[in-house]
Scaffold this active site. Structure first.
Site, PDB file in Angstrom:
ATOM      1  CB  SER A  69      43.179  61.437  65.663  1.00  0.00           C
ATOM      2  OG  SER A  69      44.538  61.671  65.914  1.00  0.00           O
ATOM      3  CE  LYS A  72      45.845  62.292  63.048  1.00  0.00           C
ATOM      4  NZ  LYS A  72      46.506  61.274  63.913  1.00  0.00           N
ATOM      5  CE1 TYR A 197      47.666  65.758  61.871  1.00  0.00           C
ATOM      6  CE2 TYR A 197      48.816  67.105  63.485  1.00  0.00           C
ATOM      7  CZ  TYR A 197      48.212  65.914  63.131  1.00  0.00           C
ATOM      8  OH  TYR A 197      48.155  64.881  64.038  1.00  0.00           O
ATOM      9  CE1 TYR A 249      44.768  57.837  67.414  1.00  0.00           C
ATOM     10  CE2 TYR A 249      43.986  57.272  69.579  1.00  0.00           C
ATOM     11  CZ  TYR A 249      44.124  58.179  68.576  1.00  0.00           C
ATOM     12  OH  TYR A 249      43.626  59.442  68.731  1.00  0.00           O
ATOM     13  CB  VAL A 267      44.563  63.025  72.156  1.00  0.00           C
ATOM     14  CG1 VAL A 267      45.528  61.936  71.804  1.00  0.00           C
ATOM     15  CG2 VAL A 267      44.787  64.250  71.339  1.00  0.00           C
TER      16      VAL A 267
HETATM   17  N1  GLN Z   1      46.531  66.806  67.102  1.00  0.00           N
HETATM   18  C1  GLN Z   1      46.918  65.569  67.709  1.00  0.00           C
HETATM   19  C2  GLN Z   1      48.387  65.274  67.455  1.00  0.00           C
HETATM   20  O1  GLN Z   1      48.868  65.510  66.407  1.00  0.00           O
HETATM   21  C3  GLN Z   1      46.067  64.465  67.174  1.00  0.00           C
HETATM   22  C4  GLN Z   1      46.446  63.139  67.776  1.00  0.00           C
HETATM   23  C5  GLN Z   1      45.296  62.311  68.189  1.00  0.00           C
HETATM   24  O2  GLN Z   1      44.164  62.715  68.348  1.00  0.00           O
HETATM   25  N2  GLN Z   1      45.642  61.081  68.444  1.00  0.00           N
HETATM   26  O3  GLN Z   1      49.094  64.792  68.300  1.00  0.00           O
END
Ligand code: GLN
Length: 313
Positions: A69, A72, A197, A249, A267
């Site tokens: 994430s 992003k 993505y 988050y 994550v």
């Molecule tokens: N690639 C992960 C997903 O889409 C990214 C989520 C994350 O890092 N929270 O679930």
């Protein structure tokens, strides 16, 4: 002043890191992307870089991990650079959700089909469809080039095992993407958008790479070492604000109180953070707390920020 402080940080860092490392046992490594379950649960590393290129680091800084994430933040910036604010904020909102990063709950509940913000999965998938390029490969190449430029590391690349592992198992993200498509939020084919993505989530980095990227954000889009402007200031401002309100988050409020710095977690256990105007910070600790943030990493950032009074608030 910064020279003295970075030396002081280097002095204290190993001890703080070992204290924070003890938290690793209370968390869990992500396993919903099967390949991530191989991450070392006790690992913890941090790299802090200042505007002169001086660094302080400790722990497992040699570990490579995927951005997940954290990427992003940079696809949001690239989408803004490609399309401008009006187009981007036509497709995603500006508000935190208070829900998990992969929740679909509010997608239908509030404003049909428009994700609340670009840092939750649904929002980031919508952002992936806004990256300029005539096909998914070209879009992905543009994202990777941008990350290479920001990290000053031309060898950044995908971890193809993590990429495939996510692509093969992403039922929830896939269902969200189809929902977005049905609501007219996604441009192009759903699988093509998802491929962009999954690829940006799978870019493999070290703590130093994240610290270098964060340093550019900390200096409003300029690489302080070269003076080169890589991102317009306004887009850095937007990204940093999202990092404060949604970057950790549904633990972003707690993090703002305990640490008080813009940050984005993934994550894989990575966290990118910064002290605006001063330091870029890259960290990894794959053991996650219940909200999906590095359990030891958050503890370490709390300790450092409080010691040096870094909170913006
Ligand atoms: N690639 C992960 C997903 O889409 C990214 C989520 C994350 O890092 N929270 O679930």
């Amino acid at each position: 002043m910064s020279l003295i402080e970075i030396d002081r940080i280097q002095e204290l860092l190993p001890q703080w890191l070992e204290t924070s490392r003890q938290q690793c046992g209370y968390g869990k490594v992500a396993s919903y992307i099967p390949e991530l379950s191989n991450s070392p649960i006790d690992a913890l590393g941090i790299h802090i870089m200042d505007a002169q290129g001086q660094s302080a680091s400790a722990g497992d800084t040699g570990l490579s991990f995927t951005m997940q994430s954290i990427s992003k933040v940079f696809t949001l910036i690239l989408a803004l650079m490609d399309n401008g604010e009006n187009v981007v904020f036509d497709k995603v909102g500006m508000e935190p959700t208070g829900d998990n990063f992969n929740s679909m709950l509010k997608l239908e509940l509030v404003q049909p089909g428009i994700p609340f913000n670009p840092l939750i999965n649904a929002g980031a998938i919508a952002i992936s469809s806004l990256i300029a390029g005539s096909n998914p490969a070209e879009k992905s190449a543009r994202v990777l080039d941008f990350l290479r430029q920001l990290s000053n590391n031309s060898s950044l690349n995908y971890d193809l095992e993590v990429y495939r592992s996510e692509k093969d198992t992403a039922n929830l993200n896939r269902s969200m993407a189809y929902f977005l498509k049905d609501n007219g939020v996604l441009q192009g084919q759903v699988e093509d958008v998802l491929d962009v993505y999954f690829r940006h989530c799978s870019v493999s980095v070290t703590c130093a790479d994240l610290a270098q990227m964060a340093l550019v954000l900390a200096h409003n889009g300029k690489n302080p070492l070269t003076g080169e402007e890589l991102i317009p200031r306004r887009y850095v401002q937007i990204a940093k604000t999202f990092m404060i309100t949604c970057g950790m988050y549904n633990a972003s409020g707690e993090f703002a109180i305990q640490v008080g710095l813009p940050a984005k977690s993934g994550v894989s256990g990575g966290i990118l953070s910064m002290v605006p105007g001063r330091y870029g910070i890259g960290l990894v600790g794959p053991s996650l707390n219940r909200k999906g943030n590095s359990i030891a990493g958050v503890a370490l950032l709390e300790a450092i920020s409080q010691e040096f009074d870094w909170s913006l608030f």
